[in-house]
Design a protein around this motif. Structure first.
Motif, PDB file in Angstrom:
ATOM      1  N   ASN A   1       0.819  -1.217   0.000  1.00  0.00           N
ATOM      2  CA  ASN A   1       0.000   0.000   0.000  1.00  0.00           C
ATOM      3  C   ASN A   1       0.846   1.257   0.000  1.00  0.00           C
ATOM      4  O   ASN A   1       0.471   2.264  -0.606  1.00  0.00           O
ATOM      5  CB  ASN A   1      -0.918   0.017   1.228  1.00  0.00           C
ATOM      6  CG  ASN A   1      -2.289  -0.518   0.891  1.00  0.00           C
ATOM      7  OD1 ASN A   1      -2.831  -0.181  -0.149  1.00  0.00           O
ATOM      8  ND2 ASN A   1      -2.823  -1.350   1.760  1.00  0.00           N
ATOM      9  N   ALA A   2       1.989   1.207   0.673  1.00  0.00           N
ATOM     10  CA  ALA A   2       2.878   2.371   0.720  1.00  0.00           C
ATOM     11  C   ALA A   2       3.346   2.713  -0.707  1.00  0.00           C
ATOM     12  O   ALA A   2       3.419   3.885  -1.075  1.00  0.00           O
ATOM     13  CB  ALA A   2       4.070   2.099   1.632  1.00  0.00           C
ATOM     14  N   ILE A   3       3.643   1.687  -1.503  1.00  0.00           N
ATOM     15  CA  ILE A   3       4.062   1.922  -2.900  1.00  0.00           C
ATOM     16  C   ILE A   3       2.910   2.572  -3.675  1.00  0.00           C
ATOM     17  O   ILE A   3       3.115   3.479  -4.474  1.00  0.00           O
ATOM     18  CB  ILE A   3       4.474   0.596  -3.578  1.00  0.00           C
ATOM     19  CG1 ILE A   3       5.765   0.065  -2.970  1.00  0.00           C
ATOM     20  CG2 ILE A   3       4.594   0.794  -5.085  1.00  0.00           C
ATOM     21  CD1 ILE A   3       6.888  -0.158  -3.962  1.00  0.00           C
ATOM     22  N   LEU A   4       1.702   2.111  -3.441  1.00  0.00           N
ATOM     23  CA  LEU A   4       0.564   2.692  -4.156  1.00  0.00           C
ATOM     24  C   LEU A   4       0.344   4.144  -3.745  1.00  0.00           C
ATOM     25  O   LEU A   4       0.151   5.017  -4.595  1.00  0.00           O
ATOM     26  CB  LEU A   4      -0.709   1.872  -3.908  1.00  0.00           C
ATOM     27  CG  LEU A   4      -0.654   0.404  -4.356  1.00  0.00           C
ATOM     28  CD1 LEU A   4      -2.027  -0.244  -4.204  1.00  0.00           C
ATOM     29  CD2 LEU A   4      -0.180   0.279  -5.793  1.00  0.00           C
ATOM     30  N   TYR A   5       0.404   4.416  -2.442  1.00  0.00           N
ATOM     31  CA  TYR A   5       0.225   5.807  -2.002  1.00  0.00           C
ATOM     32  C   TYR A   5       1.374   6.692  -2.498  1.00  0.00           C
ATOM     33  O   TYR A   5       1.155   7.840  -2.894  1.00  0.00           O
ATOM     34  CB  TYR A   5       0.063   5.888  -0.481  1.00  0.00           C
ATOM     35  CG  TYR A   5      -1.353   5.565  -0.046  1.00  0.00           C
ATOM     36  CD1 TYR A   5      -2.391   6.463  -0.310  1.00  0.00           C
ATOM     37  CD2 TYR A   5      -1.669   4.373   0.602  1.00  0.00           C
ATOM     38  CE1 TYR A   5      -3.704   6.178   0.067  1.00  0.00           C
ATOM     39  CE2 TYR A   5      -2.972   4.068   0.972  1.00  0.00           C
ATOM     40  CZ  TYR A   5      -3.984   4.979   0.703  1.00  0.00           C
ATOM     41  OH  TYR A   5      -5.278   4.695   1.068  1.00  0.00           O
ATOM     42  N   GLY A   6       2.591   6.169  -2.485  1.00  0.00           N
ATOM     43  CA  GLY A   6       3.717   6.929  -3.029  1.00  0.00           C
ATOM     44  C   GLY A   6       3.476   7.284  -4.491  1.00  0.00           C
ATOM     45  O   GLY A   6       3.689   8.428  -4.917  1.00  0.00           O
ATOM     46  N   SER A   7       3.015   6.300  -5.259  1.00  0.00           N
ATOM     47  CA  SER A   7       2.750   6.526  -6.690  1.00  0.00           C
ATOM     48  C   SER A   7       1.680   7.595  -6.887  1.00  0.00           C
ATOM     49  O   SER A   7       1.807   8.464  -7.760  1.00  0.00           O
ATOM     50  CB  SER A   7       2.270   5.221  -7.344  1.00  0.00           C
ATOM     51  OG  SER A   7       3.190   4.184  -7.122  1.00  0.00           O
ATOM     52  N   ILE A   8       0.631   7.504  -6.093  1.00  0.00           N
ATOM     53  CA  ILE A   8      -0.476   8.467  -6.196  1.00  0.00           C
ATOM     54  C   ILE A   8      -0.003   9.882  -5.876  1.00  0.00           C
ATOM     55  O   ILE A   8      -0.321  10.840  -6.585  1.00  0.00           O
ATOM     56  CB  ILE A   8      -1.602   8.039  -5.213  1.00  0.00           C
ATOM     57  CG1 ILE A   8      -2.297   6.790  -5.709  1.00  0.00           C
ATOM     58  CG2 ILE A   8      -2.608   9.164  -4.990  1.00  0.00           C
ATOM     59  CD1 ILE A   8      -2.843   6.921  -7.088  1.00  0.00           C
ATOM     60  N   MET A   9       0.776  10.012  -4.800  1.00  0.00           N
ATOM     61  CA  MET A   9       1.254  11.345  -4.421  1.00  0.00           C
ATOM     62  C   MET A   9       2.143  11.921  -5.528  1.00  0.00           C
ATOM     63  O   MET A   9       2.062  13.107  -5.856  1.00  0.00           O
ATOM     64  CB  MET A   9       2.002  11.299  -3.078  1.00  0.00           C
ATOM     65  CG  MET A   9       1.136  10.857  -1.886  1.00  0.00           C
ATOM     66  SD  MET A   9      -0.438  11.753  -1.707  1.00  0.00           S
ATOM     67  CE  MET A   9       0.139  13.298  -0.998  1.00  0.00           C
ATOM     68  N   ALA A  10       2.992  11.067  -6.129  1.00  0.00           N
ATOM     69  CA  ALA A  10       3.848  11.530  -7.232  1.00  0.00           C
ATOM     70  C   ALA A  10       2.987  11.983  -8.415  1.00  0.00           C
ATOM     71  O   ALA A  10       3.306  12.966  -9.088  1.00  0.00           O
ATOM     72  CB  ALA A  10       4.799  10.410  -7.659  1.00  0.00           C
ATOM     73  N   SER A  11       1.879  11.269  -8.646  1.00  0.00           N
ATOM     74  CA  SER A  11       1.025  11.636  -9.783  1.00  0.00           C
ATOM     75  C   SER A  11       0.372  13.005  -9.566  1.00  0.00           C
ATOM     76  O   SER A  11       0.147  13.745 -10.518  1.00  0.00           O
ATOM     77  CB  SER A  11      -0.037  10.560 -10.046  1.00  0.00           C
ATOM     78  OG  SER A  11      -1.099  10.640  -9.110  1.00  0.00           O
ATOM     79  N   PHE A  12       0.097  13.342  -8.306  1.00  0.00           N
ATOM     80  CA  PHE A  12      -0.441  14.686  -8.042  1.00  0.00           C
ATOM     81  C   PHE A  12       0.636  15.748  -8.295  1.00  0.00           C
ATOM     82  O   PHE A  12       0.388  16.755  -8.950  1.00  0.00           O
ATOM     83  CB  PHE A  12      -0.948  14.796  -6.596  1.00  0.00           C
ATOM     84  CG  PHE A  12      -2.282  14.129  -6.369  1.00  0.00           C
ATOM     85  CD1 PHE A  12      -3.407  14.523  -7.086  1.00  0.00           C
ATOM     86  CD2 PHE A  12      -2.422  13.107  -5.431  1.00  0.00           C
ATOM     87  CE1 PHE A  12      -4.644  13.915  -6.870  1.00  0.00           C
ATOM     88  CE2 PHE A  12      -3.648  12.494  -5.214  1.00  0.00           C
ATOM     89  CZ  PHE A  12      -4.763  12.893  -5.938  1.00  0.00           C
ATOM     90  N   THR A  13       1.838  15.531  -7.769  1.00  0.00           N
ATOM     91  CA  THR A  13       2.914  16.528  -7.899  1.00  0.00           C
ATOM     92  C   THR A  13       3.103  17.025  -9.320  1.00  0.00           C
ATOM     93  O   THR A  13       3.208  18.230  -9.557  1.00  0.00           O
ATOM     94  CB  THR A  13       4.267  15.921  -7.465  1.00  0.00           C
ATOM     95  OG1 THR A  13       4.210  15.653  -6.092  1.00  0.00           O
ATOM     96  CG2 THR A  13       5.413  16.878  -7.731  1.00  0.00           C
ATOM     97  N   VAL A  14       3.180  16.074 -10.267  1.00  0.00           N
ATOM     98  CA  VAL A  14       3.548  16.442 -11.637  1.00  0.00           C
ATOM     99  C   VAL A  14       2.414  17.153 -12.376  1.00  0.00           C
ATOM    100  O   VAL A  14       2.626  17.659 -13.472  1.00  0.00           O
ATOM    101  CB  VAL A  14       4.031  15.199 -12.435  1.00  0.00           C
ATOM    102  CG1 VAL A  14       5.199  14.530 -11.701  1.00  0.00           C
ATOM    103  CG2 VAL A  14       2.903  14.202 -12.675  1.00  0.00           C
ATOM    104  N   GLU A  15       1.238  17.205 -11.763  1.00  0.00           N
ATOM    105  CA  GLU A  15       0.128  17.917 -12.397  1.00  0.00           C
ATOM    106  C   GLU A  15       0.247  19.437 -12.308  1.00  0.00           C
ATOM    107  O   GLU A  15      -0.511  20.151 -12.969  1.00  0.00           O
ATOM    108  CB  GLU A  15      -1.207  17.481 -11.774  1.00  0.00           C
ATOM    109  CG  GLU A  15      -1.601  16.074 -12.172  1.00  0.00           C
ATOM    110  CD  GLU A  15      -2.958  15.696 -11.625  1.00  0.00           C
ATOM    111  OE1 GLU A  15      -3.704  15.037 -12.369  1.00  0.00           O
ATOM    112  OE2 GLU A  15      -3.279  16.038 -10.467  1.00  0.00           O
TER     113      GLU A  15
END
Lengths: 301, 301
Positions: free
Chosen positions: A259-273
């Motif tokens: 789950n930590a990997i999934l949340y990390g991925s999600i947070m990164a996806s917000f940043t680049v927006e």
């Protein structure tokens, strides 16, 4: 939920993409990491800035609940980085780096931070990373990032440091360079042999791979976006979401790490927006949960 | 289980990688596709070779149970392709192409193939792809591949063809070129607007993305291998596993399409482990199931 300490850079970035140029916006590894992690746990920040660091940036970091008593203000100018993504949106070309006050950074850990059980050593001189660790006797879980410059110039101290690390975050090029292996599996096996319990290989827009006990443990694509405005800080934001979620759960199990990997991925996806940390100023916990659920369905998890 | 017809190339490939050079080995899109699909369903092959085509290659394809009554032998030399992966293991550099008998290929569909409900149009001239479709009145599901050459030179007939297609397979560069969009989501939306019910974007070592109803539907990483010996045919093998599994199940549901992507990925991961179709000569259905289960656990599915 445990406290999470991060040491890294707080910077002023100037970034060019095909969509335009942003001058002297808030950046730095510790900035991206701490704001991302703040959505999951209490974050304590250690970094340094110059007297020219805008008060509004300080207030912005604080507004996420990040403890900035470890953000020292020194005589001189704040660390500056200028990069361009005009040729390749996945790979920054550094135009200019001015270390400024960061060149003589001697980190100081406030008394109030000493019970931080989770620690993230963002990409800085491995000597400083090791120094910080020695000051945190009660640490339980250590995450660590690095870069080619330290891999090439300070590999001995970096190897010493890795013995103390639970989660090592490197991108694929760094892992290949450190190990001398072109196969990413062989590269990760080499890195695991240096001490880290887990190795996370970041592949930018293609996601991440988790390695554990000599083998691939998880393959995770990145959340696919229609438009990427500014990839700066994606790796640190990923690590922030990852370590923040770990500290929140305060248990290292297969399910928690996944789950930590999934949340990390999600947070990164917000940043680049958005440019800088702009996307986080109006981000709600509900937005994170919505995208997390969408991401799980897209990867069939 | 339904019969699956494939039309494409059967070729003699000469391939250089950093591990060595293989001369005049069995290749071609229809070869890779049909052998991969043969592990799931009855495959009927339509292609042409010259009189120099080795009998052992013909026997090898047949040994997988592929019906080769549609493999015509013509006066002349077999299609030859020479490629190199020395600079980039993910992207072949074409050294030489000799169309030979393929230049005047006029496909003929044997009577016995006419009840093939599933059809795969491998990467050949879209005029031939359309011609084949018109000869298969009872077809239900059509898969289609193409390449930049046809996208640039025969986009009108390709667009006509796409109206008849259920599953379009393109790599990311082809999708961007066809649509003129740099965003892969926008590119896929354009492709969907041309008619295909599903669009599958292949990303080589990074996996694949399924698009359906105007949006991303699945994100699938590639199965990570320690050593890649020869990436030739990975895309056709992926399509073979995908279409073969669909024909086996003979239902288009979300669950079936998801599994088809996983089986396609697994079959592609086997192909690249050896030169030509060498990995399939000793591959057991049990090996496929074992890797399928391992893959599911790695992607948390």
């Amino acid at each position: 939920m445990k406290q999470l300490l991060v040491i890294g850079s707080v910077a002023l970035d100037t970034i060019s993409t095909s969509l335009g140029r942003s001058e002297e916006v808030l950046g730095g590894s510790a900035t991206y990491f701490s704001i991302s992690a703040s959505f999951f746990t209490q974050v304590n920040l250690v970094a340094t800035v110059g007297r020219d660091f805008p008060e509004e940036h300080r207030s912005l970091i604080k507004s996420f609940g990040v403890d900035i008593r470890g953000l020292e203000t020194k005589q001189g100018r704040t660390f500056r980085w200028e990069g361009s993504y005009i040729d390749d949106l996945n790979c920054a070309k550094t135009i200019n780096t001015q270390l400024n006050v960061f060149a003589d950074f001697r980190p100081r850990i406030p008394e109030e931070y000493k019970n931080s059980k989770y620690v993230f050593l963002a990409n800085i001189d491995p000597d400083l990373q090791l120094f910080i660790l020695k000051g945190l006797k009660d640490r339980q879980i250590v995450g660590c990032d690095s870069m080619n410059y330290w891999i090439q110039n300070k590999s001995t101290v970096l190897k010493d440091l890795l013995k103390e690390v639970s989660f090592l975050f490197l991108n694929d090029a760094e892992a290949r360079s450190f190990s001398g292996e072109s196969s990413i599996i062989k590269a990760a096996r080499f890195l695991l042999s240096l001490g880290p319990r887990f190795v996370i290989i970041k592949r930018g827009e293609y996601g991440a791979i988790l390695f554990h006990k000599d083998a691939v443990s998880l393959l995770v694509p990145a959340f696919l976006l229609e438009t990427v405005r500014d990839p700066t800080g994606a790796g640190d934001t990923f690590a922030g979401g990852f370590m923040g979620y770990l500290a929140k759960r305060n248990r290292i199990t297969g399910e928690v790490v996944r789950n930590a990997i999934l949340y990390g991925s999600i947070m990164a996806s917000f940043t680049v927006e958005n440019v800088s940390v702009g996307r986080f100023t109006n981000l709600k916990k509900g937005d994170i949960e919505t995208r997390y659920k969408r991401f799980r369905s897209l990867i069939m998890a």
